[in-house]
Design a protein around this motif. Structure first.
Motif, PDB file in Angstrom:
ATOM      1  N   ASN A 186       0.816  -1.219   0.000  1.00 24.33           N
ATOM      2  CA  ASN A 186       0.000   0.000   0.000  1.00 24.33           C
ATOM      3  C   ASN A 186       0.847   1.264   0.000  1.00 24.33           C
ATOM      4  O   ASN A 186       0.325   2.372   0.094  1.00 24.33           O
ATOM      5  N   GLY A 187       2.170   1.091  -0.095  1.00 24.01           N
ATOM      6  CA  GLY A 187       3.057   2.240  -0.186  1.00 24.01           C
ATOM      7  C   GLY A 187       3.628   2.709   1.130  1.00 24.01           C
ATOM      8  O   GLY A 187       4.543   3.534   1.149  1.00 24.01           O
ATOM      9  N   PHE A 188       3.104   2.197   2.250  1.00 21.62           N
ATOM     10  CA  PHE A 188       3.600   2.625   3.543  1.00 21.62           C
ATOM     11  C   PHE A 188       4.798   1.783   3.976  1.00 21.62           C
ATOM     12  O   PHE A 188       5.087   0.732   3.409  1.00 21.62           O
ATOM     13  N   GLN A 189       5.447   2.254   5.002  1.00 20.50           N
ATOM     14  CA  GLN A 189       6.675   1.633   5.479  1.00 20.50           C
ATOM     15  C   GLN A 189       6.392   0.582   6.545  1.00 20.50           C
ATOM     16  O   GLN A 189       5.546   0.771   7.409  1.00 20.50           O
ATOM     17  N   ILE A 190       7.102  -0.549   6.459  1.00 17.64           N
ATOM     18  CA  ILE A 190       7.089  -1.559   7.511  1.00 17.64           C
ATOM     19  C   ILE A 190       8.435  -1.483   8.213  1.00 17.64           C
ATOM     20  O   ILE A 190       9.484  -1.615   7.579  1.00 17.64           O
ATOM     21  N   ASP A 191       8.402  -1.242   9.512  1.00 17.55           N
ATOM     22  CA  ASP A 191       9.634  -1.067  10.272  1.00 17.55           C
ATOM     23  C   ASP A 191      10.094  -2.372  10.914  1.00 17.55           C
ATOM     24  O   ASP A 191       9.315  -3.305  11.097  1.00 17.55           O
ATOM     25  N   GLU A 192      11.359  -2.397  11.274  1.00 18.47           N
ATOM     26  CA  GLU A 192      11.960  -3.495  12.038  1.00 18.47           C
ATOM     27  C   GLU A 192      11.917  -4.837  11.306  1.00 18.47           C
ATOM     28  O   GLU A 192      11.896  -5.899  11.933  1.00 18.47           O
ATOM     29  N   ALA A 193      11.890  -4.806   9.976  1.00 17.05           N
ATOM     30  CA  ALA A 193      11.885  -6.057   9.217  1.00 17.05           C
ATOM     31  C   ALA A 193      13.213  -6.793   9.396  1.00 17.05           C
ATOM     32  O   ALA A 193      14.264  -6.189   9.626  1.00 17.05           O
ATOM     33  N   ILE A 194      13.139  -8.111   9.294  1.00 18.49           N
ATOM     34  CA  ILE A 194      14.322  -8.965   9.409  1.00 18.49           C
ATOM     35  C   ILE A 194      14.799  -9.321   8.003  1.00 18.49           C
ATOM     36  O   ILE A 194      14.015  -9.789   7.174  1.00 18.49           O
ATOM     37  N   GLN A 195      16.066  -9.100   7.742  1.00 19.84           N
ATOM     38  CA  GLN A 195      16.648  -9.451   6.443  1.00 19.84           C
ATOM     39  C   GLN A 195      17.331 -10.805   6.550  1.00 19.84           C
ATOM     40  O   GLN A 195      18.015 -11.097   7.539  1.00 19.84           O
ATOM     41  N   THR A 196      17.147 -11.639   5.530  1.00 20.08           N
ATOM     42  CA  THR A 196      17.765 -12.963   5.530  1.00 20.08           C
ATOM     43  C   THR A 196      18.266 -13.316   4.138  1.00 20.08           C
ATOM     44  O   THR A 196      17.734 -12.828   3.134  1.00 20.08           O
ATOM     45  N   ASP A 197      19.297 -14.177   4.099  1.00 19.45           N
ATOM     46  CA  ASP A 197      19.747 -14.686   2.806  1.00 19.45           C
ATOM     47  C   ASP A 197      19.193 -16.079   2.537  1.00 19.45           C
ATOM     48  O   ASP A 197      19.533 -16.702   1.526  1.00 19.45           O
ATOM     49  N   ALA A 198      18.331 -16.585   3.435  1.00 18.29           N
ATOM     50  CA  ALA A 198      17.628 -17.836   3.143  1.00 18.29           C
ATOM     51  C   ALA A 198      16.783 -17.601   1.895  1.00 18.29           C
ATOM     52  O   ALA A 198      16.009 -16.649   1.849  1.00 18.29           O
ATOM     53  N   PRO A 199      16.937 -18.418   0.850  1.00 21.63           N
ATOM     54  CA  PRO A 199      16.222 -18.156  -0.401  1.00 21.63           C
ATOM     55  C   PRO A 199      14.713 -18.031  -0.216  1.00 21.63           C
ATOM     56  O   PRO A 199      14.057 -18.934   0.296  1.00 21.63           O
ATOM     57  N   ILE A 200      14.189 -16.876  -0.602  1.00 24.32           N
ATOM     58  CA  ILE A 200      12.755 -16.599  -0.573  1.00 24.32           C
ATOM     59  C   ILE A 200      12.350 -16.219  -1.989  1.00 24.32           C
ATOM     60  O   ILE A 200      12.978 -15.354  -2.604  1.00 24.32           O
ATOM     61  N   ASN A 201      11.323 -16.870  -2.497  1.00 24.45           N
ATOM     62  CA  ASN A 201      10.873 -16.648  -3.860  1.00 24.45           C
ATOM     63  C   ASN A 201       9.364 -16.436  -3.877  1.00 24.45           C
ATOM     64  O   ASN A 201       8.693 -16.611  -2.852  1.00 24.45           O
TER      65      ASN A 201
END
Length: 220
Positions: free
Chosen positions: A58-73
């Motif tokens: 919807n264009g708004f920001q989601i804060d505190e997201a977790i970044q991972t290199d586990a393959p996500i598709n």
């Protein structure tokens, strides 16, 4: 929200939502999902970053997201991101593709603490109302604060007197070092709350009071 009878579903057991504030860079991470129609797929990696800011559909920001290199598709969204003990640390949400369709090693999950905050409200049939300041910002010259690019007409920021060119230095007692800090500083607040906003205008600092509004479904 789906309600599942564990007995009727063959004795399934719910996963434990752990405290995502305890997640650290380098922790093991396992993503479960349905990528490209491949049911019950598990991929593994590590937590590459924490406290990331991502943009919701919807264009708004989601804060505190977790970044991972586990393959996500495509097809992984909505599936759990697990730690080494099988506890949910987040819900897979997005990937950065660099123009490609598939995974390039940069995926994001909404933290489990956000899930724990929202799900009980949904179970009670409550609508989710997010606080809204109604301001767009960019990086301030020198990298200190968030420069006001515009305000929503008759929105909270405009009503408080914020103007394009102002530099937001602090919101609700929280220091603002970059544009993402503006939304992050009010995420635990509610519509109708009053917050103090410290701005710099023409070299002088001043404090204004803003009454938070209810965030619209999409960016106006």
């Amino acid at each position: 929200v789906l309600k599942v009878d564990p007995n009727a579903a063959g004795g399934v057991k719910p996963l434990t939502l752990t405290d995502s504030d305890d997640v650290q860079v380098g922790d093991q991470a396992v993503a479960i999902g349905h990528p490209f129609g491949l049911d019950r797929t598990a991929t593994a990696g590590i937590v590459s970053g924490i406290g990331r800011e991502i943009q919701a559909p919807n264009g708004f920001q989601i804060d505190e997201a977790i970044q991972t290199d586990a393959p996500i598709n495509p097809g992984n969204s909505g599936g759990p991101l697990l730690d080494a003990r099988g506890r949910v640390i987040g819900v897979n949400s997005q990937i950065a593709t660099g123009g490609n369709r598939g995974n390039v090693g940069i995926g994001f999950a909404v933290p489990s603490n956000t899930v724990k905050e929202i799900v009980p409200k949904l179970q009670k049939g409550a609508s989710i109302e997010r606080p809204y300041l109604g301001v767009t910002t960019s990086a301030a010259p020198g990298g200190d604060g968030a420069r006001v690019q515009g305000t929503e007409p008759a929105g909270p920021a405009a009503n408080a007197g914020l103007q394009p060119g102002d530099v937001i230095k602090e919101v609700d007692g929280k220091e603002v070092n970059e544009p993402g800090d503006v939304a992050g500083s009010i995420e635990r607040r509610s519509p109708g709350d009053r917050v103090q906003v410290v701005i710099e205008r023409l070299g002088l600092e001043r404090t204004v009071s803003a009454t938070l509004g209810t965030r619209p479904e999409r960016i106006p």
